[in-house]
Design a protein around this motif. Structure first.
Motif, PDB file in Angstrom:
ATOM      1  N   ALA A 109       0.812  -1.216   0.000  1.00 50.70           N
ATOM      2  CA  ALA A 109       0.000   0.000   0.000  1.00 50.70           C
ATOM      3  C   ALA A 109       0.845   1.265   0.000  1.00 50.70           C
ATOM      4  O   ALA A 109       0.457   2.272  -0.606  1.00 50.70           O
ATOM      5  N   ARG A 110       1.976   1.228   0.715  1.00 49.20           N
ATOM      6  CA  ARG A 110       2.802   2.427   0.878  1.00 49.20           C
ATOM      7  C   ARG A 110       4.252   2.136   0.510  1.00 49.20           C
ATOM      8  O   ARG A 110       5.181   2.400   1.263  1.00 49.20           O
ATOM      9  N   SER A 111       4.456   1.599  -0.694  1.00 47.95           N
ATOM     10  CA  SER A 111       5.804   1.201  -1.106  1.00 47.95           C
ATOM     11  C   SER A 111       6.662   2.379  -1.539  1.00 47.95           C
ATOM     12  O   SER A 111       7.816   2.209  -1.920  1.00 47.95           O
ATOM     13  N   GLU A 112       6.102   3.572  -1.493  1.00 46.61           N
ATOM     14  CA  GLU A 112       6.891   4.769  -1.772  1.00 46.61           C
ATOM     15  C   GLU A 112       6.318   5.908  -0.943  1.00 46.61           C
ATOM     16  O   GLU A 112       5.125   5.946  -0.651  1.00 46.61           O
ATOM     17  N   ILE A 113       7.179   6.823  -0.523  1.00 49.27           N
ATOM     18  CA  ILE A 113       6.734   7.974   0.256  1.00 49.27           C
ATOM     19  C   ILE A 113       6.488   9.125  -0.705  1.00 49.27           C
ATOM     20  O   ILE A 113       7.413   9.634  -1.347  1.00 49.27           O
ATOM     21  N   ALA A 168      19.302  11.742   7.403  1.00 52.07           N
ATOM     22  CA  ALA A 168      18.670  11.619   8.720  1.00 52.07           C
ATOM     23  C   ALA A 168      17.805  10.368   8.733  1.00 52.07           C
ATOM     24  O   ALA A 168      16.978  10.184   7.829  1.00 52.07           O
ATOM     25  N   PRO A 169      17.962   9.492   9.729  1.00 53.18           N
ATOM     26  CA  PRO A 169      17.061   8.345   9.850  1.00 53.18           C
ATOM     27  C   PRO A 169      15.653   8.811  10.189  1.00 53.18           C
ATOM     28  O   PRO A 169      15.474   9.856  10.823  1.00 53.18           O
ATOM     29  N   TYR A 170      14.668   8.055   9.751  1.00 52.21           N
ATOM     30  CA  TYR A 170      13.295   8.367  10.137  1.00 52.21           C
ATOM     31  C   TYR A 170      12.530   7.077  10.417  1.00 52.21           C
ATOM     32  O   TYR A 170      12.926   5.985  10.007  1.00 52.21           O
ATOM     33  N   GLN A 197      12.799   4.314   1.881  1.00 55.16           N
ATOM     34  CA  GLN A 197      12.322   3.310   2.819  1.00 55.16           C
ATOM     35  C   GLN A 197      13.342   2.178   2.955  1.00 55.16           C
ATOM     36  O   GLN A 197      13.958   1.765   1.974  1.00 55.16           O
ATOM     37  N   ARG A 198      13.519   1.687   4.170  1.00 63.90           N
ATOM     38  CA  ARG A 198      14.471   0.601   4.418  1.00 63.90           C
ATOM     39  C   ARG A 198      13.774  -0.675   4.911  1.00 63.90           C
ATOM     40  O   ARG A 198      14.018  -1.757   4.385  1.00 63.90           O
ATOM     41  N   THR A 199      12.939  -0.579   5.955  1.00 64.60           N
ATOM     42  CA  THR A 199      12.297  -1.776   6.510  1.00 64.60           C
ATOM     43  C   THR A 199      10.816  -1.511   6.773  1.00 64.60           C
ATOM     44  O   THR A 199      10.402  -0.370   7.013  1.00 64.60           O
ATOM     45  N   PHE A 200      10.052  -2.595   6.733  1.00 63.44           N
ATOM     46  CA  PHE A 200       8.630  -2.573   7.069  1.00 63.44           C
ATOM     47  C   PHE A 200       8.408  -3.626   8.155  1.00 63.44           C
ATOM     48  O   PHE A 200       8.690  -4.809   7.941  1.00 63.44           O
ATOM     49  N   GLU A 201       7.900  -3.198   9.298  1.00 70.89           N
ATOM     50  CA  GLU A 201       7.704  -4.118  10.422  1.00 70.89           C
ATOM     51  C   GLU A 201       6.234  -4.147  10.836  1.00 70.89           C
ATOM     52  O   GLU A 201       5.628  -3.107  11.114  1.00 70.89           O
ATOM     53  N   THR A 253      10.851   2.153   8.639  1.00 70.83           N
ATOM     54  CA  THR A 253      12.066   2.926   8.899  1.00 70.83           C
ATOM     55  C   THR A 253      12.721   3.266   7.566  1.00 70.83           C
ATOM     56  O   THR A 253      12.550   2.562   6.570  1.00 70.83           O
ATOM     57  N   GLY A 254      13.450   4.365   7.564  1.00 69.90           N
ATOM     58  CA  GLY A 254      14.101   4.776   6.340  1.00 69.90           C
ATOM     59  C   GLY A 254      15.098   5.888   6.578  1.00 69.90           C
ATOM     60  O   GLY A 254      15.478   6.166   7.722  1.00 69.90           O
ATOM     61  N   VAL A 255      15.530   6.510   5.487  1.00 72.62           N
ATOM     62  CA  VAL A 255      16.516   7.588   5.544  1.00 72.62           C
ATOM     63  C   VAL A 255      16.044   8.733   4.656  1.00 72.62           C
ATOM     64  O   VAL A 255      15.694   8.526   3.486  1.00 72.62           O
TER      65      VAL A 255
END
Length: 342
Positions: free
Chosen positions: A220-224, A313-315, A285-289, A299-301
């Motif tokens: 659903a949210r594979s891109e910001i 910056a991590p987010y 995006q880096r991980t989906f939990e 989580t992402g950068v």
């Protein structure tokens, strides 16, 4: 002068010509035993010779993408006293695995028969040379893979460039395709968003916790940001991307912004303002939990250009499922202070 020329000629004569099939996009020899050992070490994979000596039956593939980057490895393994499993080996000790059906195991076995064979190259049609850029390089390794050859050849191995479109590359990508079908919930990722089944497996390795929730959120949210065709400078497009009826809270390096449900677009407007202010602002995006059936953490950068430097910056984002709208809504987005990239 002639002495130096002679020495140079001798060195060149001793240096074997590296097959084009072995070279990745950065010119690294992927057939070299030291290079292969380093790849196995990074992925935490045992040598195929040791697997063969243990009595295991193994079919596996290593991949280097078209830009010289190593990808996760895929293996179908049947060790003494255990049923067959499909395993994906990632970096930093990450793995995915799942049981293999009798039908699937026999399919892998059958399709491996000629995986280490080289096809005869035919002349290009019309006499024109073919052009192939940024091709993948795949290495296939098999242990005790063919009963009729086991006594003489317990290990089979071959490396091939995708430009060849040969049997080795075909089998390597076939292993990745079967692994996607076999390991849940990798089979639920939307395949049209990925270049290959290897990329799907890499995306699947970014799923954490309740992976069923994580895969739903990723699809659903594979891109910001706004979907294609929507204006990224329009706050309404960002509001839709963050959840049409949500009331997210954004903490941007200590600056807090809140959107009141159904009343304003403050978070979306803040992001649009930062896009206009910061050069090449991106959210990776880096991980989906999956935290539970209705909550997920991403989580992402975040990054942007500042002159010749890149600041990062991590987010982390908390998403909540809205059963009334059947939609994932952003609940909280925390972006840490930016710093120069190390």
């Amino acid at each position: 002068m002639s002495f130096m020329v002679g020495v140079a000629a001798l060195i060149l004569a001793q240096d074997p010509v590296v097959s084009r099939d072995c070279l990745d996009d950065n010119g690294v020899d992927r057939c070299d035993s030291i290079s292969q050992a380093a790849t196995r070490a990074r992925l935490g994979v045992t040598s195929i010779e040791d697997e063969a000596a243990s009595g295991a039956e193994v079919y596996r593939a290593f991949y280097v993408d078209g830009y010289g980057q190593e990808m996760p490895a895929v293996a179908f393994e049947r060790r003494p006293g255990a049923s067959p499993v499909a395993t994906v080996y990632g970096f930093a000790g990450q793995t995915l695995s799942g049981p293999v059906s009798f039908e699937t195991w026999n399919r892998v076995r059958t399709e491996s028969r000629f995986a280490d064979r080289q096809l005869e190259q035919l002349p290009a049609a019309g006499g024109f040379p073919s052009i192939c850029l940024h091709s993948w390089v795949s290495t296939v390794e098999m242990a005790n893979s063919s009963p009729e050859r086991f006594r003489l050849e317990p290990v089979r191995r071959r490396t091939e460039d995708a430009c060849s479109d040969g049997l080795t590359v075909r089998f390597a990508f076939r292993l990745a395709e079967i692994a996607v079908e076999t390991i849940a919930p990798c089979d639920q990722l939307e395949t049209t968003r990925y270049r290959s089944h290897v990329n799907i497996l890499a995306a699947c390795m970014a799923l954490r916790g309740d992976r069923f929730t994580a895969v739903e959120l990723r699809n659903a949210r594979s891109e910001i940001g706004p979907r294609r065709g929507l204006d990224p400078a329009d706050p309404r497009a960002w509001r839709a991307a963050l959840g049409t009826n949500g009331s997210p809270v954004l903490n941007w390096a200590g600056v807090e912004v809140r959107t009141e449900r159904g009343r304003d677009n403050r978070v979306a407007e803040f992001i649009v303002a930062r896009l206009a202010e910061l050069d090449n602002l991106r959210f990776e995006q880096r991980t989906f939990e999956g935290l539970d059936a209705r909550r997920g953490l991403v989580t992402g950068v975040a990054s942007y250009r500042a002159g010749d430097d890149r600041r990062v910056a991590p987010y982390r984002q908390l998403w909540v499922w809205d059963p009334n709208l059947s939609e994932w809504m952003l609940s909280e987005w925390i972006i840490d202070p930016f710093a120069p990239e190390a």
